[in-house]
Scaffold this motif. Sequence first.
Motif, short mmCIF file in Angstrom:
data_model
loop_
_atom_site.label_atom_id
_atom_site.label_comp_id
_atom_site.label_asym_id
_atom_site.label_seq_id
_atom_site.Cartn_x
_atom_site.Cartn_y
_atom_site.Cartn_z
N SER A 101 0.82 -1.21 0.00
CA SER A 101 0.00 0.00 0.00
C SER A 101 0.86 1.27 0.00
CB SER A 101 -0.98 0.00 1.18
OG SER A 101 -0.29 0.02 2.42
N GLN A 102 1.94 1.28 0.76
CA GLN A 102 2.79 2.47 0.79
C GLN A 102 3.49 2.70 -0.54
OE1 GLN A 102 5.36 2.47 4.21
NE2 GLN A 102 3.66 2.76 5.64
N ALA A 103 3.90 1.62 -1.21
CA ALA A 103 4.53 1.77 -2.52
C ALA A 103 3.55 2.37 -3.52
CB ALA A 103 5.04 0.42 -3.02
N ILE A 104 2.26 2.12 -3.32
CA ILE A 104 1.22 2.65 -4.21
C ILE A 104 0.77 4.04 -3.78
CG2 ILE A 104 -1.14 2.20 -5.05
CD1 ILE A 104 -0.51 -0.80 -4.67
N GLU A 127 9.32 1.69 -3.24
CA GLU A 127 8.76 2.50 -4.31
C GLU A 127 8.08 1.61 -5.35
OE1 GLU A 127 8.70 5.85 -4.52
OE2 GLU A 127 9.77 6.07 -2.63
N PHE A 128 7.08 2.12 -6.00
CA PHE A 128 6.40 1.42 -7.08
C PHE A 128 7.35 1.32 -8.26
CE2 PHE A 128 3.50 1.16 -10.70
CZ PHE A 128 2.68 0.13 -10.29
N SER A 129 7.44 0.16 -8.87
CA SER A 129 8.45 -0.05 -9.91
C SER A 129 7.92 0.15 -11.33
CB SER A 129 9.04 -1.47 -9.79
OG SER A 129 8.02 -2.43 -9.97
N GLY A 130 6.63 0.38 -11.49
CA GLY A 130 6.07 0.55 -12.83
C GLY A 130 6.05 2.00 -13.28
N SER A 131 5.38 2.23 -14.39
CA SER A 131 5.26 3.58 -14.95
C SER A 131 4.25 4.40 -14.14
CB SER A 131 4.79 3.50 -16.41
OG SER A 131 3.44 3.04 -16.45
N LYS A 132 4.20 5.70 -14.42
CA LYS A 132 3.21 6.56 -13.74
C LYS A 132 1.80 6.12 -14.07
CE LYS A 132 5.97 10.71 -13.16
NZ LYS A 132 6.10 12.14 -13.37
N ASN A 133 1.57 5.72 -15.31
CA ASN A 133 0.24 5.24 -15.70
C ASN A 133 -0.10 3.95 -14.95
OD1 ASN A 133 -2.17 5.33 -17.38
ND2 ASN A 133 -1.31 3.51 -18.37
N GLU A 145 -1.05 4.84 -11.38
CA GLU A 145 -2.41 5.39 -11.26
C GLU A 145 -3.46 4.29 -11.38
OE1 GLU A 145 -3.31 8.32 -10.08
OE2 GLU A 145 -1.15 8.51 -9.83
N GLU A 146 -3.25 3.36 -12.31
CA GLU A 146 -4.20 2.24 -12.45
C GLU A 146 -4.20 1.35 -11.21
OE1 GLU A 146 -6.51 1.77 -14.89
OE2 GLU A 146 -5.82 3.77 -15.49
N THR A 147 -3.02 1.11 -10.66
CA THR A 147 -2.92 0.28 -9.46
C THR A 147 -3.54 0.97 -8.26
OG1 THR A 147 -0.89 -0.69 -10.36
CG2 THR A 147 -1.31 -1.04 -8.02
N ARG A 148 -3.36 2.29 -8.17
CA ARG A 148 -4.02 3.06 -7.09
C ARG A 148 -5.53 2.94 -7.19
NH1 ARG A 148 -1.93 6.90 -4.01
NH2 ARG A 148 -3.61 8.35 -4.44
N LYS A 149 -6.06 3.00 -8.41
CA LYS A 149 -7.51 2.83 -8.62
C LYS A 149 -7.95 1.43 -8.18
CE LYS A 149 -7.78 5.99 -12.54
NZ LYS A 149 -7.95 6.06 -14.01
N ASP A 150 -7.14 0.42 -8.52
CA ASP A 150 -7.48 -0.95 -8.13
C ASP A 150 -7.52 -1.10 -6.62
OD1 ASP A 150 -7.61 -1.74 -10.78
OD2 ASP A 150 -5.62 -2.64 -10.81
N LEU A 151 -6.54 -0.52 -5.93
CA LEU A 151 -6.53 -0.60 -4.47
C LEU A 151 -7.71 0.17 -3.88
CD1 LEU A 151 -5.47 -1.32 -1.70
CD2 LEU A 151 -3.72 0.46 -1.95
N ALA A 152 -8.00 1.35 -4.40
CA ALA A 152 -9.12 2.14 -3.88
C ALA A 152 -10.45 1.40 -4.06
CB ALA A 152 -9.16 3.49 -4.57
#
Length: 195
Positions: free
Chosen positions: A32-35, A106-112, A115-122
């Motif tokens: 969660s913190q990485a996201i 830290e999150f290892s993927g792209s900014k996009n 953002e998609e992963t943050r939406k999935d967690l939310a």
Amino acid sequence: MLIVLTEECLDNWISDFSAFRGDFLRACTITSQAIGYSFKFNQSHLEIAHENWKAGVDRWEATYVMKDSNGLSHLKIMALLLVNLASIEWLEELYEFDAESVRDFEFSGSKNDLEETRKDLAAGRGTFLAFEFCIMVLNWFENARIDRVSNFEFRLTEDLRHDILVYLLSERRDDMAVFLMLKALYVRISKSSAP
């Protein structure tokens, strides 16, 4: 601090709620913190999910396992955990993680991707974190296997991840169906079955 996985970790987690809670919450915090989120969990709900997981393992061992087998596989055990964590709201609150704080991971993927992963967690909340935890553990076990012909290759696509999460968030979720999904994701030919 990362969690340390061992051959005995599943047995330890099933038999000891505090051992499970510590490792599970540590892994969820890292994710969660990485996201960019932090969370508050419900201790009693997490304990109920653990008790239900343990009861499910006992039920499957009594019902579905042949007497001369080695017991439940890591896939079956983790499928049962995933269903039980998805079946109860163990995550109470989700917060934006303080951007000024130092992050250990830290999150290892792209900014996009972030953002998609943050939406999935939310959207998926505790179910999303439970899925990520279970996939991490399964990948560790599958990577360590020496009884398969081919090397382990993680085949989960973003579309499949999304579909599995939608299913886990539905009221139709079923432990056997989740096991079969995971089995299909991780299936490889065993050396004993190879021609």
